[in-house]
Write an enzyme that holds these catalytic residues in place. Structure first.
Site, short mmCIF file in Angstrom:
data_model
loop_
_atom_site.label_atom_id
_atom_site.label_comp_id
_atom_site.label_asym_id
_atom_site.label_seq_id
_atom_site.Cartn_x
_atom_site.Cartn_y
_atom_site.Cartn_z
CG ASN A 13 56.36 1.44 85.40
OD1 ASN A 13 55.97 0.41 86.15
ND2 ASN A 13 57.68 1.85 85.09
CE LYS B 33 67.08 2.64 85.36
NZ LYS B 33 67.43 1.14 86.13
CE1 TYR C 111 70.25 12.47 87.03
CE2 TYR C 111 68.93 11.91 85.15
CZ TYR C 111 69.08 12.45 86.41
OH TYR C 111 67.94 13.00 87.35
CB ILE D 201 59.73 11.13 85.22
CG1 ILE D 201 60.36 12.05 86.51
CG2 ILE D 201 59.31 12.05 84.32
CD1 ILE D 201 61.52 13.15 86.10
#
Ligand code: NAP
Length: 274
Positions: free
Chosen positions: A242, A232, A52, A230
């Site tokens: 979330n 983002k 990443y 998971i």
């Protein structure tokens, strides 16, 4: 809400992804604040990878968790092209430096490349012995690959895969197989990188609960006891939204409506990858 790992440890069912973070300097402060807000809310499972931003995401995560390392279950990944025995050790050491820590909680093979599993597992074993990783696992492995991996070695803690309402293929065989093996699945892109959020069906289900489409998409992934999600989120507001998905319980009617709009697989489908 937690998920049980084969090691016997539990991790938060809802964690945080970090792909595409650290790409825009104007968003950096918000991204770091987002991760810290998540830790405050118990979303202490944090996923990153050497891939990443070519390490920039790991550096940002390191900054976000500085001084709070022990609160975090930290996950990173080795690129298949680095995943020889020696290459895995070297890649992990570089990840540790960028993250500003002495150990990862979980180190994943990002996807299967040309290096035989045995070589990567040798690297993982050396890292465990040195205390540089606590556990290892894999990502983007379909059922045949999982069977091959687990036939030769125990200890794999998870398989991180693309799974959300619009990518239900793994429900046919991979998810049940992992459940029966006692190995969780870590669902990546749980809101399909935002593309699910405009769905009118998600909006309708959300309206019944005074919730949002993102919360419905996440609660749907988290309905299975052996699945982590998971997402983002690049702002504290999105992280707070979330996190509230953990309070949302979808009803049978909700699930039926979602099945109509996003049908489960009718047969085997190859695992998809983003
Ligand atoms: P995702 O989590 O499904 O979606 C991220 C996108 O959704 C971002 O644009 C984010 O926007 C938006 N979003 C999140 N929460 C939102 C909310 N409450 N309201 C509105 N928009 C919201 O996709 P992803 O990043 O691809 O997947 C999650 C993580 O999984 C990655 O970050 C990475 O750690 C991991 N992953 C792993 C693999 C693998 O091969 N192993 C592949 C892909 C991803 P903002 O940034 O504006 O909040």
């Amino acid at each position: 809400m937690t998920v049980l790992l084969p090691s016997g440890e539990t991790v938060p069912a809802l964690g945080m992804g970090t792909w595409m973070m650290a790409e825009d300097p104007a968003r950096r402060a918000g991204e770091i604040a987002a991760l810290r807000t998540g830790l405050d809310l118990g979303l202490t499972l944090v996923d990153t990878a050497e891939m990443y931003g070519s390490g920039a995401s790991e550096e940002l995560v390191g900054e976000a968790v500085a001084g709070r390392r022990d609160e975090v279950f930290l996950v990173s990944k080795v690129l298949p092209s680095n995943a020889t025995a020696a290459g895995t050790v070297k890649a992990c050491e570089a990840s540790l430096r960028r993250l500003g820590t002495d150990r990862l909680d979980l180190y994943l093979l990002h996807w299967r490349g040309g290096v035989p599993f045995a070589e990567t597992l040798e690297g993982f074993a050396a890292l465990v012995a040195a205390g540089k990783i606590r556990h290892w696992g894999v990502s983007n492995l379909d059922l045949d690959d999982m069977r091959e991996l687990t036939a030769s070695s125990g200890g794999c803690q998870t398989n991180q895969i693309l799974y959300n309402l619009s990518r239900r293929g793994p429900e046919h065989d991979l998810l049940p197989w992992q459940a029966s093996a006692g190995m969780p699945v870590m669902a990546y892109s749980p809101v399909e990188q935002g593309r699910l959020l405009g769905s009118p069906v998600l909006a309708a289900v959300a309206a019944r609960h005074d919730a949002t489409p993102a919360q419905v998409a996440l609660a749907w992934v988290l309905r299975l006891p052996h699945v982590n999600a998971i997402p983002k989120a690049g702002s504290p507001e999105h992280v707070r939204e979330n996190a509230r998905a953990l309070e949302l319980r979808l009803t049978d009617q909700d699930l039926a409506d979602l099945d109509d709009a996003f049908p489960p697989p009718a047969g085997p489908e190859p695992l998809e990858m983003l």
